[in-house]
Design a protein around this motif. Structure first.
Motif, PDB file in Angstrom:
ATOM      1  N   PHE A  58      -8.470   3.008  -5.271  1.00 31.03           N
ATOM      2  CA  PHE A  58      -7.558   3.134  -4.128  1.00 31.03           C
ATOM      3  C   PHE A  58      -8.146   4.076  -3.083  1.00 31.03           C
ATOM      4  CE2 PHE A  58      -4.172   1.911  -7.242  1.00 31.03           C
ATOM      5  CZ  PHE A  58      -3.711   0.786  -6.573  1.00 31.03           C
TER       6      PHE A  58
ATOM      7  N   GLY B 101       0.821  -1.206   0.000  1.00 34.13           N
ATOM      8  CA  GLY B 101       0.000   0.000   0.000  1.00 34.13           C
ATOM      9  C   GLY B 101       0.854   1.254   0.000  1.00 34.13           C
ATOM     10  N   LYS B 102       1.944   1.194   0.776  1.00 28.97           N
ATOM     11  CA  LYS B 102       2.841   2.355   0.849  1.00 28.97           C
ATOM     12  C   LYS B 102       3.500   2.608  -0.510  1.00 28.97           C
ATOM     13  CE  LYS B 102       6.377   4.260   3.827  1.00 28.97           C
ATOM     14  NZ  LYS B 102       7.721   3.860   4.200  1.00 28.97           N
TER      15      LYS B 102
ATOM     16  N   ASP C 247      -5.389   5.980   1.913  1.00 32.24           N
ATOM     17  CA  ASP C 247      -4.132   5.397   2.409  1.00 32.24           C
ATOM     18  C   ASP C 247      -3.693   4.198   1.554  1.00 32.24           C
ATOM     19  OD1 ASP C 247      -6.142   3.798   3.227  1.00 32.24           O
ATOM     20  OD2 ASP C 247      -5.541   3.647   5.333  1.00 32.24           O
ATOM     21  N   PHE C 248      -4.202   4.158   0.323  1.00 35.10           N
ATOM     22  CA  PHE C 248      -3.790   3.172  -0.678  1.00 35.10           C
ATOM     23  C   PHE C 248      -4.001   1.727  -0.260  1.00 35.10           C
ATOM     24  CE2 PHE C 248      -2.580   6.745  -3.024  1.00 35.10           C
ATOM     25  CZ  PHE C 248      -2.620   6.320  -4.343  1.00 35.10           C
ATOM     26  N   ASP C 249      -5.095   1.530   0.468  1.00 38.98           N
ATOM     27  CA  ASP C 249      -5.675   0.200   0.501  1.00 38.98           C
ATOM     28  C   ASP C 249      -6.486   0.120  -0.786  1.00 38.98           C
ATOM     29  OD1 ASP C 249      -6.701  -2.247   1.094  1.00 38.98           O
ATOM     30  OD2 ASP C 249      -7.580  -1.683   3.017  1.00 38.98           O
ATOM     31  N   SER C 250      -6.927  -1.077  -1.165  1.00 43.63           N
ATOM     32  CA  SER C 250      -7.664  -1.166  -2.422  1.00 43.63           C
ATOM     33  C   SER C 250      -9.116  -1.554  -2.170  1.00 43.63           C
ATOM     34  CB  SER C 250      -7.017  -2.173  -3.366  1.00 43.63           C
ATOM     35  OG  SER C 250      -7.588  -3.444  -3.195  1.00 43.63           O
ATOM     36  N   VAL C 251      -9.919  -1.262  -3.174  1.00 44.07           N
ATOM     37  CA  VAL C 251     -11.304  -1.678  -3.180  1.00 44.07           C
ATOM     38  C   VAL C 251     -11.358  -3.205  -3.098  1.00 44.07           C
ATOM     39  CG1 VAL C 251     -11.327  -1.725  -5.709  1.00 44.07           C
ATOM     40  CG2 VAL C 251     -13.468  -1.442  -4.487  1.00 44.07           C
TER      41      VAL C 251
ATOM     42  N   ALA D 102       2.390   1.647  -3.451  1.00 45.49           N
ATOM     43  CA  ALA D 102       1.354   2.120  -4.383  1.00 45.49           C
ATOM     44  C   ALA D 102       1.052   3.593  -4.124  1.00 45.49           C
ATOM     45  CB  ALA D 102       0.087   1.275  -4.230  1.00 45.49           C
ATOM     46  N   GLY D 103       1.099   3.981  -2.846  1.00 42.61           N
ATOM     47  CA  GLY D 103       0.852   5.370  -2.486  1.00 42.61           C
ATOM     48  C   GLY D 103       1.896   6.312  -3.064  1.00 42.61           C
TER      49      GLY D 103
ATOM     50  N   ARG E 107     -10.823 -11.382   0.007  1.00 42.68           N
ATOM     51  CA  ARG E 107     -10.777 -10.628   1.261  1.00 42.68           C
ATOM     52  C   ARG E 107     -12.207 -10.331   1.705  1.00 42.68           C
ATOM     53  NH1 ARG E 107      -8.239  -4.640   2.027  1.00 42.68           N
ATOM     54  NH2 ARG E 107      -9.881  -4.167   0.541  1.00 42.68           N
TER      55      ARG E 107
ATOM     56  N   LYS F 180      -1.193  11.518  -9.186  1.00 45.42           N
ATOM     57  CA  LYS F 180      -2.143  12.595  -8.886  1.00 45.42           C
ATOM     58  C   LYS F 180      -1.511  13.979  -9.008  1.00 45.42           C
ATOM     59  CE  LYS F 180      -4.907  10.206  -5.359  1.00 45.42           C
ATOM     60  NZ  LYS F 180      -5.236  10.268  -3.932  1.00 45.42           N
TER      61      LYS F 180
ATOM     62  N   CYS G 101      -4.795  -5.645  -7.226  1.00 42.36           N
ATOM     63  CA  CYS G 101      -5.237  -5.468  -5.833  1.00 42.36           C
ATOM     64  C   CYS G 101      -6.727  -5.785  -5.729  1.00 42.36           C
ATOM     65  CB  CYS G 101      -4.989  -4.037  -5.354  1.00 42.36           C
ATOM     66  SG  CYS G 101      -3.345  -3.390  -5.692  1.00 42.36           S
ATOM     67  N   GLY G 102      -7.530  -5.044  -6.548  1.00 43.74           N
ATOM     68  CA  GLY G 102      -8.978  -5.226  -6.506  1.00 43.74           C
ATOM     69  C   GLY G 102      -9.377  -6.624  -6.964  1.00 43.74           C
TER      70      GLY G 102
ATOM     71  N   SER H 179     -11.609  10.074  -6.261  1.00 46.88           N
ATOM     72  CA  SER H 179     -10.437   9.321  -6.700  1.00 46.88           C
ATOM     73  C   SER H 179     -10.620   7.823  -6.443  1.00 46.88           C
ATOM     74  CB  SER H 179      -9.205   9.846  -5.962  1.00 46.88           C
ATOM     75  OG  SER H 179      -8.097   9.026  -6.208  1.00 46.88           O
TER      76      SER H 179
ATOM     77  N   GLY I  45      -3.131  -1.874 -10.083  1.00 49.45           N
ATOM     78  CA  GLY I  45      -4.262  -1.778  -9.156  1.00 49.45           C
ATOM     79  C   GLY I  45      -5.338  -2.817  -9.437  1.00 49.45           C
TER      80      GLY I  45
ATOM     81  N   HIS J 267      -8.753  -8.883  -4.000  1.00 47.20           N
ATOM     82  CA  HIS J 267      -9.585  -8.534  -2.843  1.00 47.20           C
ATOM     83  C   HIS J 267     -11.076  -8.727  -3.116  1.00 47.20           C
ATOM     84  CE1 HIS J 267      -6.131  -5.772  -1.276  1.00 47.20           C
ATOM     85  NE2 HIS J 267      -5.949  -7.034  -0.943  1.00 47.20           N
TER      86      HIS J 267
ATOM     87  N   ASP K 281     -10.829  12.643  -2.368  1.00 47.21           N
ATOM     88  CA  ASP K 281     -10.492  11.251  -2.032  1.00 47.21           C
ATOM     89  C   ASP K 281     -11.592  10.296  -2.500  1.00 47.21           C
ATOM     90  OD1 ASP K 281      -8.135  11.976  -0.732  1.00 47.21           O
ATOM     91  OD2 ASP K 281      -9.062  12.037   1.264  1.00 47.21           O
TER      92      ASP K 281
END
Lengths: 145, 318
Positions: free
Chosen positions: B265, A34-35, B268-272, A37-38, A141, A45, A133-134, B259, A130, A137, B256
């Motif tokens: 995302f 996550g960090k 804090d860049f957890d994901s959907v 990706a951030g 998840r 952005k 991730c989705g 976005s 991304g 999850h 946010d």
């Protein structure tokens, strides 16, 4: 012989220590993802200027974390219980879960091999990564809080 | 006739009267001629936006579809709920297996009244209780767009529901309690204009409240906990609180939220995750102004604490 036994014990201990708490370990990996990706997200952005070295570093982190995702070690049977949001579907469909992990490994390795060279490309890369991730999850998840 | 006999006759008469009233009250209510005329001519190009806002493909595409296959609305997705298992039908333009034979009026009665062309009630697993707030022109545009999608052969399986939920007629009574085209939330006079546009998207086509709002045991939404989050209808998880109340997304800016809907995302860049993955893919197809409008509305709705119980602490050794 004695040395061998000692060596095996040491290895066993090291193994136990590394995966004493697979739930904590896999959470730490996800946090690190996550960090990273951030960091890409901040560039995508426009909050941070494009920086090829920073982009490559973030992608490398993702790729190395992906390589560390040893499903058998991090998701042993029974670890759907406890302080975790892992879905029981992981253990019902281990092959499907492994396939998602493998895709994440392949996609992050490919991104490291050909890193994006401008902001637009960072957006595209982050968007594509991304999906991993989705995509995982979505099925594997469970949101609990 | 003895007392018992008289009582029995009275019970039968009363029961019969009750049944007659229930039968009357449960009758499907169709759109009137004026409402049908208001639909007008549909525009397929504009309808594509409504299609993504409405999330049709999330339930009606074949499960696990990706890319262009999401436009093949063959149905088949199972929703396993406490009422039983609902199976999403084929709503592709196939003339026999899908809805290709439907008139615009048929389509509008399904979307706005939850009534099939055969005059039967639909189950609110099909979220007409939100779609009923949609503008007639959007219904016509959506109808025109869905005509352009591929016709797919094959009917999906039927629902598997136990008594009494398998009696469709009973839904007429449910609708009298819960079907309303009135806005759920009254926005403050000073609310930004795009919050009103967002209200339409969220409360109408987007049908966000159907999962993000807790339900009564009857399946009706608890509108006093609108968007407060809920126990998921399927599985063990929860659907998050998207108000600014405790446990919600009060610390997210409007940017946010927009976005998140675009990229999947969190700040804090957890994901959907979960069923929101498919929803977010749809939201990403909308014009940016629509995502900003949804964000503005979510920032403006009344804050509520979580609409689901706090998580049980993990059992040691469990």
């Amino acid at each position: 012989m004695r040395k061998l036994i000692l060596a095996i014990s040491a290895l066993a201990l090291a193994g136990t220590a590394a995966f004493a708490d697979p739930i904590a370990d896999r959470k730490a990996l996800m946090k690190a993802n996550g960090k990273a990706a951030g960091q890409l997200g901040a560039i995508a952005k426009g909050e941070q200027p494009f920086d090829a070295a920073a982009v490559l570093a973030a992608l490398t982190t993702l790729s190395e974390d992906a390589a560390k995702m040893d499903v058998a070690a991090l998701f042993p049977a029974g670890t759907d219980q406890g302080d975790t949001t892992a879905s029981p579907k992981i253990w019902e469909d281990m092959a499907g879960f492994q396939a998602k992990v493998d895709k994440f490994k392949a996609d992050t390795a490919a991104a490291v091999a050909a890193p994006p060279q401008d902001v637009e490309a960072v957006k595209a890369t982050l968007g594509a990564l991304g999906q991993n991730c989705g995509g995982c999850h979505e099925t594997f998840r469970i949101k609990k809080s | 006739m003895g007392l018992i006999g008289k009582l029995a006759v009275a019970a039968v008469l009363l029961g019969g009267a009750g049944a007659a009233v229930a039968w009357f009250l449960s009758a499907p209510v169709l759109l009137d001629a004026e409402a049908v005329a208001a639909l007008g001519e549909g525009d397929a190009t504009k309808g594509e936006r409504i299609f993504w806002a409405g999330g049709c493909t999330s339930c009606h595409a074949r499960p696990k579809s990706e890319g262009p296959a999401r436009l093949e609305l063959a149905g088949g997705l199972e929703l396993k709920t406490p009422f039983g298992t609902f199976v999403a039908p084929n709503i592709s333009p196939h003339p026999q297996d899908g809805i290709g034979g439907w008139s615009l009026e048929d389509f509008a009665n399904a979307m706005l009244r939850g009534v099939s062309p055969a005059g039967e009630h639909y189950y609110p697993a099909f979220p007409y209780s939100s779609y009923t707030r949609m503008q007639p022109a959007d219904i016509a545009d959506l109808y025109a767009f869905m005509k352009t999608l591929p016709a797919v052969e094959g009917k999906a399986a039927g629902h598997q529901l136990g008594f009494p939920f398998n009696i469709r007629r009973g839904l007429g009574l449910w609708k009298r309690l819960y079907l309303s085209d009135e806005p759920v939330v009254v926005l403050a006079d000073g609310a930004p204009e795009n919050a009103r546009a967002g209200q339409y998207l969220v409360e109408g086509p987007g049908h966000c409240g159907e999962c993000h709002t807790p339900r009564q045991f009857t399946g009706g939404l608890k509108k006093d906990q609108w968007l407060a989050g809920a126990v998921a209808a399927e599985g063990d998880g929860i659907v998050p609180n998207i108000t600014s109340g405790e446990g919600g997304i009060g610390d997210w800016s409007g940017g946010d939220i927009a976005s998140f809907l675009e990229t999947g995302f969190t700040p804090d860049f957890d994901s959907v995750g979960g069923s929101m993955v498919a929803v977010q893919k749809n939201m990403a197809m909308l014009p940016a102004a629509d995502r900003e409008a949804i964000a503005a509305y979510l920032k403006a709705v009344p804050p509520h604490p979580n609409g689901y119980p706090a998580r049980q602490p993990a059992q040691p050794g469990g």
